[in-house]
Structures are given as C-alpha cells and as structure tokens.
Design a protein around this motif. Structure first.
Motif, PDB file in Angstrom:
ATOM      1  N   PHE A   1       0.838  -1.203   0.000  1.00  0.00           N
ATOM      2  CA  PHE A   1       0.000   0.000   0.000  1.00  0.00           C
ATOM      3  C   PHE A   1       0.871   1.251   0.000  1.00  0.00           C
ATOM      4  O   PHE A   1       0.643   2.175  -0.777  1.00  0.00           O
ATOM      5  CB  PHE A   1      -0.933  -0.028   1.211  1.00  0.00           C
ATOM      6  CG  PHE A   1      -1.939   1.090   1.270  1.00  0.00           C
ATOM      7  CD1 PHE A   1      -2.592   1.550   0.137  1.00  0.00           C
ATOM      8  CD2 PHE A   1      -2.261   1.672   2.485  1.00  0.00           C
ATOM      9  CE1 PHE A   1      -3.540   2.571   0.210  1.00  0.00           C
ATOM     10  CE2 PHE A   1      -3.205   2.686   2.577  1.00  0.00           C
ATOM     11  CZ  PHE A   1      -3.840   3.137   1.426  1.00  0.00           C
ATOM     12  N   LEU A   2       1.889   1.284   0.841  1.00  0.00           N
ATOM     13  CA  LEU A   2       2.787   2.438   0.893  1.00  0.00           C
ATOM     14  C   LEU A   2       3.489   2.645  -0.448  1.00  0.00           C
ATOM     15  O   LEU A   2       3.660   3.780  -0.900  1.00  0.00           O
ATOM     16  CB  LEU A   2       3.804   2.267   2.022  1.00  0.00           C
ATOM     17  CG  LEU A   2       3.229   2.212   3.441  1.00  0.00           C
ATOM     18  CD1 LEU A   2       4.329   1.931   4.455  1.00  0.00           C
ATOM     19  CD2 LEU A   2       2.473   3.476   3.790  1.00  0.00           C
ATOM     20  N   SER A   3       3.862   1.551  -1.093  1.00  0.00           N
ATOM     21  CA  SER A   3       4.512   1.633  -2.394  1.00  0.00           C
ATOM     22  C   SER A   3       3.541   2.172  -3.456  1.00  0.00           C
ATOM     23  O   SER A   3       3.919   3.005  -4.282  1.00  0.00           O
ATOM     24  CB  SER A   3       5.021   0.247  -2.799  1.00  0.00           C
ATOM     25  OG  SER A   3       5.525   0.259  -4.091  1.00  0.00           O
ATOM     26  N   LEU A   4       2.294   1.719  -3.432  1.00  0.00           N
ATOM     27  CA  LEU A   4       1.286   2.210  -4.370  1.00  0.00           C
ATOM     28  C   LEU A   4       1.032   3.707  -4.183  1.00  0.00           C
ATOM     29  O   LEU A   4       0.883   4.446  -5.156  1.00  0.00           O
ATOM     30  CB  LEU A   4      -0.030   1.443  -4.201  1.00  0.00           C
ATOM     31  CG  LEU A   4      -0.017  -0.011  -4.648  1.00  0.00           C
ATOM     32  CD1 LEU A   4      -1.311  -0.707  -4.226  1.00  0.00           C
ATOM     33  CD2 LEU A   4       0.190  -0.111  -6.147  1.00  0.00           C
ATOM     34  N   ILE A   5       0.993   4.146  -2.941  1.00  0.00           N
ATOM     35  CA  ILE A   5       0.813   5.569  -2.646  1.00  0.00           C
ATOM     36  C   ILE A   5       1.972   6.370  -3.231  1.00  0.00           C
ATOM     37  O   ILE A   5       1.763   7.377  -3.917  1.00  0.00           O
ATOM     38  CB  ILE A   5       0.691   5.804  -1.125  1.00  0.00           C
ATOM     39  CG1 ILE A   5      -0.597   5.184  -0.581  1.00  0.00           C
ATOM     40  CG2 ILE A   5       0.752   7.294  -0.796  1.00  0.00           C
ATOM     41  CD1 ILE A   5      -0.653   5.110   0.940  1.00  0.00           C
ATOM     42  N   ASP A   6       3.195   5.911  -2.972  1.00  0.00           N
ATOM     43  CA  ASP A   6       4.383   6.603  -3.486  1.00  0.00           C
ATOM     44  C   ASP A   6       4.358   6.680  -5.016  1.00  0.00           C
ATOM     45  O   ASP A   6       4.685   7.721  -5.596  1.00  0.00           O
ATOM     46  CB  ASP A   6       5.667   5.895  -3.037  1.00  0.00           C
ATOM     47  CG  ASP A   6       5.966   6.085  -1.556  1.00  0.00           C
ATOM     48  OD1 ASP A   6       5.369   6.986  -0.924  1.00  0.00           O
ATOM     49  OD2 ASP A   6       6.790   5.309  -1.027  1.00  0.00           O
ATOM     50  N   GLU A   7       3.983   5.573  -5.666  1.00  0.00           N
ATOM     51  CA  GLU A   7       3.927   5.551  -7.125  1.00  0.00           C
ATOM     52  C   GLU A   7       2.903   6.548  -7.656  1.00  0.00           C
ATOM     53  O   GLU A   7       3.154   7.247  -8.644  1.00  0.00           O
ATOM     54  CB  GLU A   7       3.599   4.142  -7.622  1.00  0.00           C
ATOM     55  CG  GLU A   7       4.725   3.152  -7.459  1.00  0.00           C
ATOM     56  CD  GLU A   7       4.299   1.716  -7.757  1.00  0.00           C
ATOM     57  OE1 GLU A   7       3.233   1.503  -8.395  1.00  0.00           O
ATOM     58  OE2 GLU A   7       5.025   0.798  -7.343  1.00  0.00           O
TER      59      GLU A   7
END
Length: 175
Positions: free
Chosen positions: A30-36
């Motif tokens: 989830f954190l990675s998707l937000i960053d992307e």
C-alpha cells in the motif's frame, strides 16, 4: 508461561500459513502504491504547474488503523492551488474488490480512487451470476492493476485516471 507463548506462536503461524495473509507485506505494498501515485502526479500529470509554482505540493503524516493490520503511518499529499488546499488522503487497503483506496478532498467535496484491474469497469465485472447451475455471467479477468476514479453518483463504474481525468477532478473540486 512458556507453554502459552508457544501456543500463541503456533496459532498465529497457522493462521498466517492457512490464509497466506501477511500484514507487513500488505502495508508495504500500500505504501509503495501511494508513493507511485504521488510520483505520477508530481512528475507526469502536474509537473509543468509544479515547476512554475502554480501548484505547490507537500506531504504530512496520517495514521490509519485497519482490522488485521493494526495502526500504521501513511503520507497524505496536499496540493495548494490559489490558496486552496486539496488533500489526497489514503483510506486503506482492506477493502472489497480493491487493494488500495485514496480519497481526493477539498472542503466537503471528495472523489474516491481505487487501485483495481484495468479490465474492471464496474462492480458487476467482479461478480459471477449463476442461474440453475448455468453461469450467465463470468467474472472479468482483472488485468494489470491501475488507479481508477469511482463514479461518485452511482459507484457502479470506474474510469482509469489519466492526467486529464486527474486535472478534471481538481477543477470539479475547486469550482
């Protein structure tokens, strides 16, 4: 005590193995998707406006608490346009039909975006209809996940987010 500790460890391990659910991996994704998504906003969809100072951006911490995940910190993103602040507020990852949701908000207005398969154009694409043991409608193969706008009025269909769609969201929020 040792016996109870061993019991708890075995129950937790069995639950994880049985369901294949890994809370830490779910939060990390989830954190990675937000960053992307934030990267795409800053460097593709709004870059000329950010570069010339028409739009300013920033991040602030937000704590989310979800069942099975506990509490964790995400980054909310703000966009300042003409003295008005639009917030991109992550909501969570334990959701029906999607692995991530972010709300885009200004005052009392909001839009919901979800991370869902590119072939999913509506909620009905995720349902299978069976009548008298005959399948009338099969579940659509989701395809590669992407960010999509959820129709606010009906929540029945999704629209892929592009620079134009995102800019239209901002215009609708701020008018």
């Amino acid at each position: 005590m040792k016996k109870f500790d061993d019991f708890l460890n075995n129950v937790n391990k069995a639950a994880k193995d049985k369901n294949g659910f890994d809370a830490k991996a779910r939060v990390a994704k989830f954190l990675s998707l937000i960053d992307e998504l934030y990267e795409k906003i800053d460097h593709e969809w709004l870059s000329p406006y950010i570069d010339d100072g028409t739009i300013t951006t920033g991040l602030c911490d937000k704590t989310i608490t979800e069942e099975k995940l506990g509490s964790y910190v995400v980054k909310e993103k703000f966009l300042e346009i003409g003295g008005k602040r639009v917030m991109l507020s992550p909501v969570g990852t334990i959701l029906i039909g999607t692995d991530a949701r972010i709300d885009i908000e200004y005052l009392t207005k909001s839009f919901m975006i979800v991370h869902i398969g590119e072939n999913i154009n509506g909620f009905s694409d995720m349902l299978q209809v069976k009548v008298n043991d005959h399948i009338e409608k099969k579940v659509t193969k989701p395809g590669k996940p992407t960010w999509k706008l959820v129709n606010v009025a009906s929540r029945i269909y999704y629209k892929k987010i592009t620079a134009e769609v995102f800019q239209n969201i901002l215009m609708d929020l701020l008018k």
